[in-house]
Write a protein that holds these residues in place. Structure first.
Motif, PDB file in Angstrom:
ATOM      1  N   ARG A  62      51.530  61.883  42.781  1.00 31.95           N
ATOM      2  CA  ARG A  62      51.335  61.555  41.366  1.00 31.95           C
ATOM      3  C   ARG A  62      51.712  62.707  40.452  1.00 31.95           C
ATOM      4  NH1 ARG A  62      47.124  61.845  37.574  1.00 31.95           N
ATOM      5  NH2 ARG A  62      45.716  62.872  39.052  1.00 31.95           N
ATOM      6  N   ARG A  63      51.293  63.918  40.806  1.00 30.97           N
ATOM      7  CA  ARG A  63      51.483  65.063  39.920  1.00 30.97           C
ATOM      8  C   ARG A  63      52.823  65.770  40.114  1.00 30.97           C
ATOM      9  NH1 ARG A  63      46.370  68.009  38.532  1.00 30.97           N
ATOM     10  NH2 ARG A  63      44.651  66.542  38.765  1.00 30.97           N
ATOM     11  N   TYR A  64      53.321  65.780  41.348  1.00 34.58           N
ATOM     12  CA  TYR A  64      54.534  66.535  41.672  1.00 34.58           C
ATOM     13  C   TYR A  64      55.457  65.696  42.569  1.00 34.58           C
ATOM     14  CZ  TYR A  64      51.408  70.313  40.195  1.00 34.58           C
ATOM     15  OH  TYR A  64      50.528  71.103  39.491  1.00 34.58           O
ATOM     16  N   PRO A  65      55.997  64.586  42.075  1.00 36.44           N
ATOM     17  CA  PRO A  65      56.818  63.730  42.926  1.00 36.44           C
ATOM     18  C   PRO A  65      58.017  64.446  43.539  1.00 36.44           C
ATOM     19  CG  PRO A  65      56.980  63.078  40.609  1.00 36.44           C
ATOM     20  CD  PRO A  65      55.843  64.030  40.710  1.00 36.44           C
ATOM     21  N   ALA A  66      58.570  65.422  42.838  1.00 38.21           N
ATOM     22  CA  ALA A  66      59.700  66.156  43.412  1.00 38.21           C
ATOM     23  C   ALA A  66      59.293  66.903  44.675  1.00 38.21           C
ATOM     24  CB  ALA A  66      60.279  67.138  42.397  1.00 38.21           C
ATOM     25  N   LEU A  67      58.049  67.339  44.742  1.00 42.71           N
ATOM     26  CA  LEU A  67      57.581  68.034  45.942  1.00 42.71           C
ATOM     27  C   LEU A  67      57.503  67.066  47.110  1.00 42.71           C
ATOM     28  CD1 LEU A  67      56.481  70.459  47.445  1.00 42.71           C
ATOM     29  CD2 LEU A  67      54.223  70.021  46.420  1.00 42.71           C
ATOM     30  N   ALA A 126      59.178  76.383  43.789  1.00 46.43           N
ATOM     31  CA  ALA A 126      59.717  77.365  42.842  1.00 46.43           C
ATOM     32  C   ALA A 126      59.802  76.786  41.438  1.00 46.43           C
ATOM     33  CB  ALA A 126      61.092  77.829  43.309  1.00 46.43           C
ATOM     34  N   ALA A 127      60.156  75.522  41.325  1.00 41.89           N
ATOM     35  CA  ALA A 127      60.283  74.890  40.014  1.00 41.89           C
ATOM     36  C   ALA A 127      58.941  74.795  39.301  1.00 41.89           C
ATOM     37  CB  ALA A 127      60.897  73.501  40.166  1.00 41.89           C
ATOM     38  N   PHE A 128      57.850  74.746  40.072  1.00 42.70           N
ATOM     39  CA  PHE A 128      56.536  74.496  39.476  1.00 42.70           C
ATOM     40  C   PHE A 128      55.630  75.724  39.513  1.00 42.70           C
ATOM     41  CE2 PHE A 128      57.645  70.109  41.178  1.00 42.70           C
ATOM     42  CZ  PHE A 128      58.293  69.756  39.990  1.00 42.70           C
ATOM     43  N   ASP A 129      56.232  76.903  39.612  1.00 39.55           N
ATOM     44  CA  ASP A 129      55.484  78.171  39.486  1.00 39.55           C
ATOM     45  C   ASP A 129      54.364  78.313  40.512  1.00 39.55           C
ATOM     46  OD1 ASP A 129      57.017  79.058  37.272  1.00 39.55           O
ATOM     47  OD2 ASP A 129      55.808  77.830  35.925  1.00 39.55           O
ATOM     48  N   ALA A 130      54.631  77.943  41.740  1.00 39.84           N
ATOM     49  CA  ALA A 130      53.629  78.056  42.798  1.00 39.84           C
ATOM     50  C   ALA A 130      53.192  79.504  42.994  1.00 39.84           C
ATOM     51  CB  ALA A 130      54.183  77.498  44.108  1.00 39.84           C
ATOM     52  N   ALA A 138      50.865  71.319  35.437  1.00 34.94           N
ATOM     53  CA  ALA A 138      52.200  71.217  34.830  1.00 34.94           C
ATOM     54  C   ALA A 138      52.479  69.752  34.541  1.00 34.94           C
ATOM     55  CB  ALA A 138      53.257  71.801  35.760  1.00 34.94           C
ATOM     56  N   PRO A 139      52.091  69.254  33.369  1.00 38.49           N
ATOM     57  CA  PRO A 139      52.307  67.834  33.055  1.00 38.49           C
ATOM     58  C   PRO A 139      53.765  67.399  33.221  1.00 38.49           C
ATOM     59  CG  PRO A 139      50.827  68.833  31.454  1.00 38.49           C
ATOM     60  CD  PRO A 139      51.341  69.949  32.310  1.00 38.49           C
ATOM     61  N   VAL A 140      54.707  68.299  32.942  1.00 38.69           N
ATOM     62  CA  VAL A 140      56.120  67.935  33.066  1.00 38.69           C
ATOM     63  C   VAL A 140      56.486  67.595  34.501  1.00 38.69           C
ATOM     64  CG1 VAL A 140      56.976  70.289  33.462  1.00 38.69           C
ATOM     65  CG2 VAL A 140      58.455  68.608  32.354  1.00 38.69           C
ATOM     66  N   ALA A 141      55.735  68.138  35.471  1.00 39.05           N
ATOM     67  CA  ALA A 141      56.052  67.908  36.883  1.00 39.05           C
ATOM     68  C   ALA A 141      55.889  66.459  37.296  1.00 39.05           C
ATOM     69  CB  ALA A 141      55.177  68.800  37.768  1.00 39.05           C
ATOM     70  N   ALA A 142      55.113  65.682  36.532  1.00 36.64           N
ATOM     71  CA  ALA A 142      54.949  64.269  36.852  1.00 36.64           C
ATOM     72  C   ALA A 142      56.244  63.499  36.638  1.00 36.64           C
ATOM     73  CB  ALA A 142      53.835  63.666  36.007  1.00 36.64           C
ATOM     74  N   HIS A 143      57.173  64.092  35.875  1.00 34.46           N
ATOM     75  CA  HIS A 143      58.480  63.470  35.620  1.00 34.46           C
ATOM     76  C   HIS A 143      59.551  64.322  36.304  1.00 34.46           C
ATOM     77  CE1 HIS A 143      56.345  61.065  32.670  1.00 34.46           C
ATOM     78  NE2 HIS A 143      55.833  62.186  32.187  1.00 34.46           N
ATOM     79  N   SER A 144      59.516  64.337  37.617  1.00 30.41           N
ATOM     80  CA  SER A 144      60.399  65.217  38.374  1.00 30.41           C
ATOM     81  C   SER A 144      61.040  64.486  39.543  1.00 30.41           C
ATOM     82  CB  SER A 144      59.607  66.428  38.892  1.00 30.41           C
ATOM     83  OG  SER A 144      58.604  66.032  39.816  1.00 30.41           O
TER      84      SER A 144
END
Length: 330
Positions: free
Chosen positions: A86-91, A170-174, A220-226
């Protein structure tokens, strides 16, 4: 394979203590990379310290909205977790793009970060390799290098990092959490991997003997659209020749926030900060996406047979950001 000892540990403090007392020991998670390297003679530990039974196999949301991922969470469990999806679909997409189902069932999050390059010269102990034998040379520069680095490499090493998961992180500042004999510590993923320079055998900034205990993804709200997109040379599981993790927030045709990270182009997951700066506050158009990609790739130094990665990555940026823009407009 060199004969080795084996020890299973049940507490983090025990694991750190064992490794501190035996510099020839190595932590063992799923073994999907380490055991392969032991078979070829690249890795020759005297003891394996099995950390799979440590209480580090949970994914949880923290009170401030961050996501904490334990180091022994398997890749399969990470990809399937509802909060990750839900929060990090790209992951989730990145993890599912890596390896096979059987390997994802064994591989761990901590081990994924520490996996080593698949460069053929690195795994061939009969020949030179600065990453494996410092000072011996980098035969890939004059040899087979079609899938090697175009960003951040040096005259000492042009190998790439193989992780798909690491690109999304890396994209989500882990932030990587670890434990040492002196106590816990943290490293932003941006500082976790060391520049190649003239010491490619030094790969991470982890203190000696440190055990990775988990990863934190800040809110990172933007990560939901990834999304994550991977290009490989065959349809079945294979390492990337180029990949990208992207997240985009577009309002009224203007880029409010963007996250971009590249894979298979450098010795570490490559955060595309120049491209992000070029895009933020500007129009969400294919022309702007291409210009941002060009700004990032201006630093590329291709070898004779891997220059195709420059237009490949440019096209990936345009295609994926266009898809995200169109999705936001629906």
């Amino acid at each position: 394979m060199k004969e080795f000892g084996y020890q299973r540990v049940l507490e983090v403090s025990e694991a750190v203590s064992v490794l501190g007392a035996d510099p020839d020991a190595r932590y063992l998670g799923g073994g999907t990379n380490l055991v392969d390297l032991m078979k070829t003679g690249v890795e020759r530990p005297g003891r394996l310290v099995d950390v799979r039974e440590l209480p580090l196999d949970h994914v949880e949301v923290t009170p401030d909205g961050a996501l904490r991922i334990g180091a022994t969470v398997t890749n399969s469990d990470l990809a399937a977790h509802p909060e990750v999806r839900r929060r990090y679909p790209a992951l989730t997409q990145a993890v599912l793009a890596g390896a096979s189902g059987q390997l994802r069932n064994m591989a761990t999050v901590g081990g994924n970060l520490l996996q080593r390059t698949r460069c053929g010269y690195f795994t061939d102990v009969a020949g030179p390799c600065n990453k494996r034998l410092p000072g011996s040379g980098c035969p890939a520069i004059e040899g087979e290098h079609h899938n090697h680095a175009i960003l951040g490499a040096s005259a000492h090493c042009v190998a790439t990092h193989p992780s798909d998961m690491g690109v999304a992180l890396a994209a989500f500042d882990a932030v990587v959490r670890y434990e040492t004999a002196d106590g816990p510590g943290e490293l932003p993923l941006a500082d976790f991997y060391l520049p190649v320079g003239d010491t490619p055998h030094l790969e991470t900034a982890l203190p000696s003997g440190a055990l990775i205990t988990g990863i934190t993804l800040p809110p990172a709200p933007v990560a939901a659209h990834s999304r994550y997109r991977k290009v490989r040379e065959r349809a079945s599981y294979a390492f990337a020749i180029g990949s990208i993790a992207a997240a985009l927030d577009v309002r009224d045709g203007v880029v409010q926030e963007v996250r971009l990270a590249f894979g298979a182009v450098a010795s570490r997951p490559w955060r595309a900060l120049a491209a992000e700066r070029a895009l933020t506050g500007g129009p969400a158009t294919a022309e702007a996406f291409a210009a941002a990609a060009d700004a990032e790739l201006a630093a590329a130094e291709a070898l004779p047979h891997n220059g195709y990665k420059v237009p490949l990555m440019r096209n990936l940026v345009v295609a994926l950001l266009t898809e995200l823009t169109e999705e936001a407009a629906r």
